[in-house]
Enzyme design. Structure first.
Site, PDB file in Angstrom:
ATOM      1  N   GLU A 166       0.807  -1.227   0.000  1.00 32.91           N
ATOM      2  CA  GLU A 166       0.000   0.000   0.000  1.00 32.91           C
ATOM      3  C   GLU A 166       0.838   1.274   0.000  1.00 32.91           C
ATOM      4  O   GLU A 166       0.541   2.219  -0.736  1.00 32.91           O
ATOM      5  CB  GLU A 166      -0.946   0.028   1.211  1.00 32.91           C
ATOM      6  N   HIS A 180     -10.046  -4.515  11.156  1.00 36.17           N
ATOM      7  CA  HIS A 180     -10.702  -4.429   9.845  1.00 36.17           C
ATOM      8  C   HIS A 180     -12.002  -3.628   9.891  1.00 36.17           C
ATOM      9  O   HIS A 180     -12.820  -3.754   8.990  1.00 36.17           O
ATOM     10  CB  HIS A 180     -11.009  -5.826   9.305  1.00 36.17           C
TER      11      HIS A 180
END
Ligand SMILES: Cc1ncc(C[n+]2csc(CCOP(=O)(O)OP(=O)(O)O)c2C)c(N)n1
Ligand SMILES: [Mg+2]
Lengths: 329, 459
Positions: free
Chosen positions: B193, B262
């Protein structure tokens, strides 16, 4: 992919040598002047000088073609001058004035020139590495044959994003030259104190990226290595790494007492390896220039630098309205 | 001509120092780079180098002198053959041209003053003409269509991210795009990322319009340096020369039973950053129209989607080019007793609460902000001027929430119109737990919104 020893003898022309001399001298004198203006309180904050490293950008710029791009860290004044940006605009940015490249809003560490394909000037150590690969991504996408020079330090070479970028740059065969300016120190931390694998360019081998070590105090060696790197990229073979061994004479920034190295170490570099002195020698002993010729160049450079300092002092501070502009396009 | 050597500032904060030691003496020849003296600042002892070349004509400040102010002449440098006396006579006066010190005069803030406002200007135009044919679509399909339409229209738009191409998207949002646009424009990245956010930002500097998909925004924390420091700030730092026209998108907030790492809602984080635009749609029509606007925008846009909403169906106008402007809230339901402001999945609770409240005779006006930056505060304030009560609803955490910003703005801009303190309904101040019962408890609920509305209406 092996390290190549750069050839010392080179069929460089007197014209090129003179050009290298002039360009390196401009950076040195400009930086000395910046240091002086800093001392006078006209430049604030962090100001990282490039003195000692001049051969790196000057050699590599000589390997560039019009339209090629470059991006670097906060130690960026030399890169800007070498790619043809106006010394007045650079100095005025250092003094935080309206006439600066970023209208005084970027400062020493954050300067850009779309016209000269200079993409900054980045204050976050290592951030310019994926940015540079991204510029190369755009070039490849557009099929325009351009190459991007992405400069970063030996300290930055320990950032994870460098290796994330190596991986993608090689995977996508991006036309980017990764230039590790190994000046042997990251602030006060020597390379020896930050890694057990000091051949930094070799880390590219893990990703299949070709590279080599270069004598960064010798502008001709840098130029030749730059030519090889550019040829590799333009041939569509993907990225190339140059680990350029160089040395900064001054502190990390203006406020660095430099207690992590001895005065003798610096003095030895200056006396034995100075990139400008080397070219000066070549010009004189090769019969390409006389002392008078060089004096004339010195004078010319001094005038340019003095003019930039005058401009940077005379240019007004940005209007207060500038606080609110350029936030959104 | 003689030059004065001035006491230098050797750090950003130095005002005076001690001239600890001279390393040259009168009569010495010096050249640029030679160390002249050692100077002690409050932090360290530093060497001071010559800038000009010449002969040390006179030392004006003896070594050991303390409290030497920056810019005081400390020595005079003369040229070969020049006498010190001549030099002193002709030396320029000490420089007094230091820049004006201190902060510039405080600029007038753009925010409105605290005085009770006139009814604010609000854009109440419909998003599409009345009578437009509608089709039923999921949010997922709407986002995909928006990307496809913009990619057809502009060759510089491309999509990159993990699993966006061959796998068709981890949440199947990019379904079919690889087939239509090929691997040059729909690019699978490695799991990296920080790196690909930086590469995409560089590509935007270089003239492309990247769409970066984060598998979820939880993973964008690894990339946030490039989002903020590289993408959001470059336009300003370059004095307007270059910026990053790009979209960072992906699911944000809690899905279901995926626990603490998450499930975070980043609305309040990104909303704080000047240089970013932040979108958080609820309906499919808004997702489509706002995505098209985001891709065309010349700034970095954070587009916060929601996994639970992906599969929800809405009516979407059937138009060749349907866009929704940024900074324009949507009133989903008119009401007179209380204003409920929300965005994204928070709208689910807001609308359900309004239904329940209606059964009890409380009329709630429900506003969907749709974009958080720019934020359509005028629509909120205009509504509060009518209902005199405000409840905000979001899934994110309470401290520094979107709701607390809205509450503070409403207090400053419409204090006189409030008949009750604003209540900010948020997720609980805990990391998201896994256990089903605890998770339910951690999230905002419709009942809590109903209770808040009753409280501000004193029912
Ligand atoms: C992410 C990040 N960490 C730390 C710093 C502070 N810092 C600025 S320069 C520097 C040293 C970098 O050294 P190197 O990469 O070798 O470059 P050089 O200064 O030698 O040119 C550090 C630690 C920063 N700017 N960014
Ligand atoms: Mg270094």
């Amino acid at each position: 992919m092996a390290a190549r020893k750069s050839t010392q003898k080179s069929n460089v022309s007197a014209e090129d040598l003179t050009k290298f001399y002039r360009e390196m001298l401009l950076i040195r004198r400009f930086e000395e002047k910046a240091g002086q203006l800093y001392g006078m309180g006209l430049i604030g904050g962090f100001c990282h000088l490039y003195i000692g490293q001049e051969a790196v950008v000057v050699g590599l710029e000589a390997a560039c073609e019009e339209g090629d791009k470059r991006v670097t860290s906060y130690r960026d004044h030399g890169h800007m001058l070498a790619c043809g940006m106006d010394p007045d605009g650079v100095m005025a940015e250092l003094t935080g004035r309206e006439g600066g490249y970023s209208k005084g809003k970027g400062g020493s560490m954050h300067m850009f020139s779309k016209e000269k394909h200079f993409y900054g000037g980045h204050g976050i150590v290592g951030a310019q590495v994926p940015l540079g690969a991204g510029l190369a991504f755009a070039d490849k996408y557009q099929g325009n044959g351009r190459v991007t020079f992405t400069y970063f330090g030996d300290g930055a070479a320990n950032q994870g994003q460098v290796y994330e970028t190596y991986n993608m740059a090689q995977l996508w065969e991006l036309p980017v030259v990764f230039v590790i300016e190994n000046n042997q120190y990251a602030m006060g931390t020597s390379v020896q104190r930050s890694t057990k694998s000091p051949a930094i360019w070799k880390r590219g081998e893990a990703y299949g990226i070709a590279g080599e070590e270069v004598d960064g105090m010798n502008v001709l060696a840098v130029k030749e290595a730059g030519d090889r790197a550019v040829a590799h990229c333009r041939a569509g073979k993907g990225p190339y790494i140059l680990e350029v061994k160089t040395y900064r004479y001054r502190g990390h920034s203006m406020s660095d007492p430099a207690k992590y190295r001895t005065r003798e170490e610096v003095q030895k570099m200056r006396e034995e390896r100075d990139p400008i002195e080397q070219v000066r020698e070549m010009l004189l002993t090769g019969g390409h220039a006389t002392e008078e010729d060089l004096k004339a160049i010195d004078k010319e450079i001094k005038d340019i630098v003095n003019k930039s300092a005058d401009f940077a002092k005379a240019s007004p501070e940005p209007a207060l309205e500038e606080l609110w502009t350029d936030i959104y396009a | 001509m003689a030059t004065e050597i001035l006491m230098p500032a050797l750090s950003p904060t130095m005002e005076e120092g001690t001239l600890a030691k001279w390393l040259v003496k009168e009569g010495d020849t010096v050249s640029s780079g030679d160390v002249l003296a050692e100077i002690e600042t409050d932090k360290a002892t530093m060497e001071f180098e010559a800038v000009d070349e010449g002969i040390v004509g006179k030392i004006l400040i003896a070594e050991g002198t303390e409290g030497v102010k920056v810019n005081t002449p400390i020595a005079i440098l003369v040229e070969e053959g020049e006498s010190v006396e001549d030099a002193v006579a002709s030396a320029p006066a000490a420089s007094t041209e230091a820049p004006a010190a201190g902060a510039p005069a405080a600029p007038t803030a753009p925010a409105a003053a605290a005085a009770a406002p006139a009814a604010p200007e609000v854009d109440e135009s419909p998003d599409y003409p009345e009578g437009t044919e509608m089709v039923t679509q999921t949010v997922r399909e709407a986002i995909r269509d928006a990307m496809a339409e913009e990619m057809r229209a502009d060759g510089t738009v491309f999509l990159m991210g993990e699993e966006v191409a061959e796998y068709q998207g981890a949440y199947k949002v990019s379904q079919g795009l690889l087939d239509e646009f090929g691997s040059k424009r729909v690019i699978d990245t490695p799991i990296t990322e920080h790196g690909f956010a930086g590469i995409a930002t560089g590509a935007a500097f270089g003239g492309l319009r990247p769409i970066v998909e984060f598998m979820t925004f939880n993973f964008a924390m690894q990339a946030i340096d490039h989002i903020i420091n590289s993408a959001a700030k470059t336009l300003y730092m370059s004095g307007g020369q270059m910026g990053a026209p790009m979209v960072f998108r992906g699911p944000n907030g809690a899905a279901a039973r995926v626990a603490a790492q998450h499930s975070q809602d980043y609305a309040a984080w990104y909303m704080q950053i000047p240089g970013l635009k932040v979108v958080m749609p609820y309906s499919a029509a808004d997702a489509k129209g706002l995505m098209k606007t985001a891709i065309r925008d010349n700034n970095p846009v954070i587009f916060l989607e929601n996994e639970i909403l992906y599969g929800k169906s809405f009516e979407v106008p059937k138009m060749d080019d349907f866009t929704v402007p940024f900074g324009k809230a949507k009133i989903w339901r008119k009401g007179s007793d209380v204003t409920i402001v929300s965005f994204g999945i928070g709208m689910t609770y807001a609308l359900q609460a309004a239904d329940k409240l209606a059964e009890e005779g409380i009329s709630a006006e429900v506003i969907d902000l749709r974009t958080l930056r720019p934020m359509d505060l005028p629509t909120v304030i205009k509504s509060v001027m009518k209902t005199n009560r405000l409840v905000t609803v979001e899934e994110g955490w309470p401290q520094g929430s979107v709701g607390s910003y809205i509450a503070s703005e409403v207090m400053q801009q419409a204090f006189d119109y409030l008949d009750a303190p604003v209540i900010t309904c948020t997720g609980k101040d805990v990391p998201m737990p896994y256990a089903a019962n605890l998770e339910k408890h951690a999230l905002i609920t419709t009942d809590e919104v109903v209770a808040a509305c009753k409280k501000v209406t004193y029912r």
